[in-house]
Motif scaffolding. Structure first.
Motif, short mmCIF file in Angstrom:
data_model
loop_
_atom_site.label_atom_id
_atom_site.label_comp_id
_atom_site.label_asym_id
_atom_site.label_seq_id
_atom_site.Cartn_x
_atom_site.Cartn_y
_atom_site.Cartn_z
N SER A 185 38.27 30.18 43.18
CA SER A 185 38.66 30.18 44.59
C SER A 185 37.94 31.27 45.38
O SER A 185 38.30 31.53 46.53
CB SER A 185 40.17 30.35 44.73
OG SER A 185 40.59 31.58 44.17
N ARG A 186 36.98 31.95 44.73
CA ARG A 186 36.15 32.99 45.35
C ARG A 186 36.96 34.21 45.79
O ARG A 186 36.53 34.97 46.66
CB ARG A 186 35.37 32.43 46.54
CG ARG A 186 34.44 31.28 46.17
CD ARG A 186 33.60 30.85 47.35
NE ARG A 186 32.77 29.70 46.99
CZ ARG A 186 31.60 29.80 46.36
NH1 ARG A 186 31.14 31.00 46.02
NH2 ARG A 186 30.90 28.71 46.09
N GLU A 187 38.12 34.41 45.19
CA GLU A 187 38.86 35.64 45.45
C GLU A 187 38.25 36.82 44.70
O GLU A 187 38.41 37.98 45.11
CB GLU A 187 40.33 35.47 45.05
CG GLU A 187 41.08 34.43 45.89
CD GLU A 187 42.53 34.33 45.47
OE1 GLU A 187 43.02 35.26 44.79
OE2 GLU A 187 43.18 33.33 45.81
N LEU A 188 37.60 36.52 43.56
CA LEU A 188 36.92 37.54 42.78
C LEU A 188 35.47 37.14 42.62
O LEU A 188 35.15 35.94 42.54
CB LEU A 188 37.58 37.71 41.41
CG LEU A 188 38.97 38.33 41.36
CD1 LEU A 188 39.51 38.32 39.93
CD2 LEU A 188 38.97 39.75 41.90
N PRO A 189 34.55 38.11 42.52
CA PRO A 189 33.14 37.77 42.32
C PRO A 189 32.89 37.28 40.89
O PRO A 189 33.64 37.59 39.96
CB PRO A 189 32.41 39.09 42.58
CG PRO A 189 33.44 40.14 42.26
CD PRO A 189 34.76 39.57 42.68
N TYR A 230 42.53 34.73 36.03
CA TYR A 230 41.21 35.26 36.40
C TYR A 230 40.25 34.13 36.80
O TYR A 230 39.58 34.20 37.84
CB TYR A 230 40.63 36.06 35.25
CG TYR A 230 39.19 36.46 35.45
CD1 TYR A 230 38.86 37.51 36.31
CD2 TYR A 230 38.17 35.78 34.81
CE1 TYR A 230 37.53 37.88 36.52
CE2 TYR A 230 36.84 36.14 35.01
CZ TYR A 230 36.53 37.18 35.86
OH TYR A 230 35.23 37.53 36.08
N LEU A 231 40.20 33.06 35.98
CA LEU A 231 39.30 31.95 36.28
C LEU A 231 39.69 31.24 37.58
O LEU A 231 38.83 30.78 38.33
CB LEU A 231 39.30 30.95 35.12
CG LEU A 231 38.71 31.47 33.80
CD1 LEU A 231 38.85 30.42 32.72
CD2 LEU A 231 37.27 31.88 33.98
N THR A 232 40.99 31.18 37.84
CA THR A 232 41.46 30.57 39.09
C THR A 232 40.98 31.38 40.29
O THR A 232 40.51 30.81 41.29
CB THR A 232 42.98 30.46 39.09
OG1 THR A 232 43.41 29.70 37.96
CG2 THR A 232 43.47 29.79 40.36
N LYS A 233 41.07 32.70 40.19
CA LYS A 233 40.63 33.55 41.31
C LYS A 233 39.11 33.48 41.48
O LYS A 233 38.60 33.53 42.61
CB LYS A 233 41.07 34.99 41.07
CG LYS A 233 42.58 35.19 41.19
CD LYS A 233 42.96 36.64 40.98
CE LYS A 233 44.47 36.83 41.12
NZ LYS A 233 44.87 38.25 40.91
N SER A 237 50.53 35.14 26.88
CA SER A 237 50.32 36.03 28.04
C SER A 237 48.83 36.28 28.28
O SER A 237 48.38 36.31 29.43
CB SER A 237 51.06 37.35 27.80
OG SER A 237 50.50 38.05 26.70
N LYS A 238 48.05 36.43 27.20
CA LYS A 238 46.61 36.63 27.36
C LYS A 238 45.94 35.39 27.95
O LYS A 238 45.06 35.49 28.82
CB LYS A 238 45.97 36.98 26.02
CG LYS A 238 46.45 38.29 25.41
CD LYS A 238 46.15 39.47 26.31
CE LYS A 238 46.62 40.77 25.69
NZ LYS A 238 46.39 41.93 26.59
N LEU A 239 46.36 34.21 27.48
CA LEU A 239 45.81 32.97 28.04
C LEU A 239 46.17 32.83 29.52
O LEU A 239 45.37 32.35 30.32
CB LEU A 239 46.32 31.77 27.25
CG LEU A 239 45.79 31.64 25.81
CD1 LEU A 239 46.46 30.46 25.12
CD2 LEU A 239 44.28 31.48 25.79
N ALA A 240 47.39 33.27 29.87
CA ALA A 240 47.79 33.22 31.29
C ALA A 240 46.92 34.15 32.14
O ALA A 240 46.54 33.81 33.27
CB ALA A 240 49.26 33.61 31.42
N GLU A 241 46.56 35.32 31.58
CA GLU A 241 45.67 36.22 32.30
C GLU A 241 44.29 35.60 32.48
O GLU A 241 43.67 35.72 33.56
CB GLU A 241 45.56 37.54 31.54
CG GLU A 241 46.84 38.37 31.55
CD GLU A 241 46.69 39.67 30.77
OE1 GLU A 241 45.55 39.94 30.31
OE2 GLU A 241 47.68 40.39 30.62
N ILE A 242 43.79 34.92 31.44
CA ILE A 242 42.47 34.27 31.55
C ILE A 242 42.51 33.17 32.60
O ILE A 242 41.59 33.05 33.42
CB ILE A 242 42.06 33.71 30.17
CG1 ILE A 242 41.81 34.84 29.19
CG2 ILE A 242 40.81 32.84 30.29
CD1 ILE A 242 41.53 34.38 27.78
N ILE A 243 43.58 32.38 32.60
CA ILE A 243 43.71 31.31 33.59
C ILE A 243 43.77 31.88 35.00
O ILE A 243 43.12 31.38 35.93
CB ILE A 243 44.96 30.45 33.29
CG1 ILE A 243 44.79 29.70 31.97
CG2 ILE A 243 45.25 29.49 34.43
CD1 ILE A 243 46.05 28.97 31.52
#
Length: 339
Positions: A221-225, A215-218, A207-213
């Protein structure tokens, strides 16, 4: 950029099981089957790098669900309860507060500022009383810090997460085991419990790795700074991962020189595997020798039985011949007597 005392960042929170039981009891009495949360005070010791949360008590708290900035907290109740707890155990000091979460809310910083009246750096403990997946521990600890904006014009307060563990003393372990005795499956063995715990740990890691993935995906894709601090932490995590893939030179290296390999971890795995295979080979060899020895012993026993049966048959035949000769002699003697 963050302005914070390094001693606060390096702290770790240790939560006693009694605190979790008290929070769950508080939630079930006040806010069960509702969207409300409960708030209380945590007691313990925060003089060292490890913040020990040993006890807690509930306090009256109300907040407007529509407007999170409107809330009520009874100061007099906190002071009177704190004075009574000091009479029972003076070592347990007021070190912060808790709420039933499950996440941080916008009014938490204001409530945290209120608790600075009782302790300089209050600790916030968020206890997820409705943890659904049973993965990981149900607690998150935070300490308020000040962050400087990138342009350097002003600062803003925020919560800094610090690691937390559930740790019980010997007397508490006995009490927890007694409480879990009726809940735990008696048919499950020790091995089953260990495997279940390992499975939950792997599920938590997944689950933690899924959260990291996510976050990095966003971020990509410039959804997050882009946050260089978070990316630096992730890079530190990736740098700690061992290199398990040997190079071509290591693959062609002689087994005798494997201890001098450039990849110590890979060499250690290979050496351990070779040792385990050697033990398996020796066990198979010993098992084969024992089976061969049993086969030889079996053949010797069978040969002895055959010889004994043959001797018994010859003895029986010899006795039969002697009996027939004796009968013939007796019959001849009888004829001579009659004559």
């Amino acid at each position: 950029m963050t302005i914070v005392d390094e001693s606060l960042v390096q702290k770790q929170v240790s939560v006693a099981p009694l605190v979790l039981l008290s929070v769950v009891d508080h939630y079930n009495r006040i806010a069960k089957d509702t969207k409300k949360r409960v708030v209380g005070v945590i007691l313990g010791d925060n003089s060292s790098n490890e913040i020990r949360i040993a006890n807690s008590f509930a306090i009256p708290f109300e907040e407007d669900e529509k407007n999170p900035d409107v809330w009520f907290l009874d100061h007099n109740y906190i002071e009177s309860m704190n004075d009574m707890f000091k009479k029972i155990n003076a070592k347990e000091k007021l070190i912060g507060w808790y709420h039933s979460g499950p996440k941080l809310r916008s009014s938490d910083l204001k409530i945290n500022d209120l608790f600075k009246k009782y302790t300089p750096n209050p600790t916030l403990l968020v206890v997820d009383v409705n943890q659904q997946n049973n993965i990981g521990i149900p607690t998150d600890a935070y300490i308020a810090i000040e962050e400087v904006k990138e342009d350097g014009t002003s600062t803003e307060k925020t919560f800094n997460h610090i690691p937390s563990i559930i740790e019980a003393e010997e007397a508490e372990e006995i009490g927890v085991e007694h409480l879990l005795r009726d809940i735990r499956d008696q048919a499950a063995g020790t091995l089953s419990i260990k495997i279940t715990n390992q499975l939950k740990s792997l599920q938590g890691l997944s689950s933690k790795l899924a959260e990291i993935i996510g976050y990095l995906t966003k971020v990509s894709s410039r959804e997050l700074p882009i946050n260089n601090i978070i990316l630096g932490k992730l890079q530190d995590v990736f740098n700690l991962l061992p290199n398990l893939t040997p190079s071509e030179e290591e693959q062609l290296e002689d087994v005798n020189n494997i201890a001098n390999s450039a990849n110590p971890l890979s060499s250690a795995f290979t050496i351990k595997t070779n040792d385990e295979l050697m033990i398996t080979y020796i066990s198979s060899l010993v098992r084969s020798i024992v089976a061969f020895h049993d086969l030889i012993e079996n053949k010797i026993e069978n040969k002895k039985l055959e010889q004994k049966e043959q001797q018994d048959a010859e003895a029986a035949l010899q006795k039969k011949i002697e009996d027939e000769e004796k009968k013939s002699l007796d019959s001849e003697e009888k004829k001579d007597t009659k004559a």
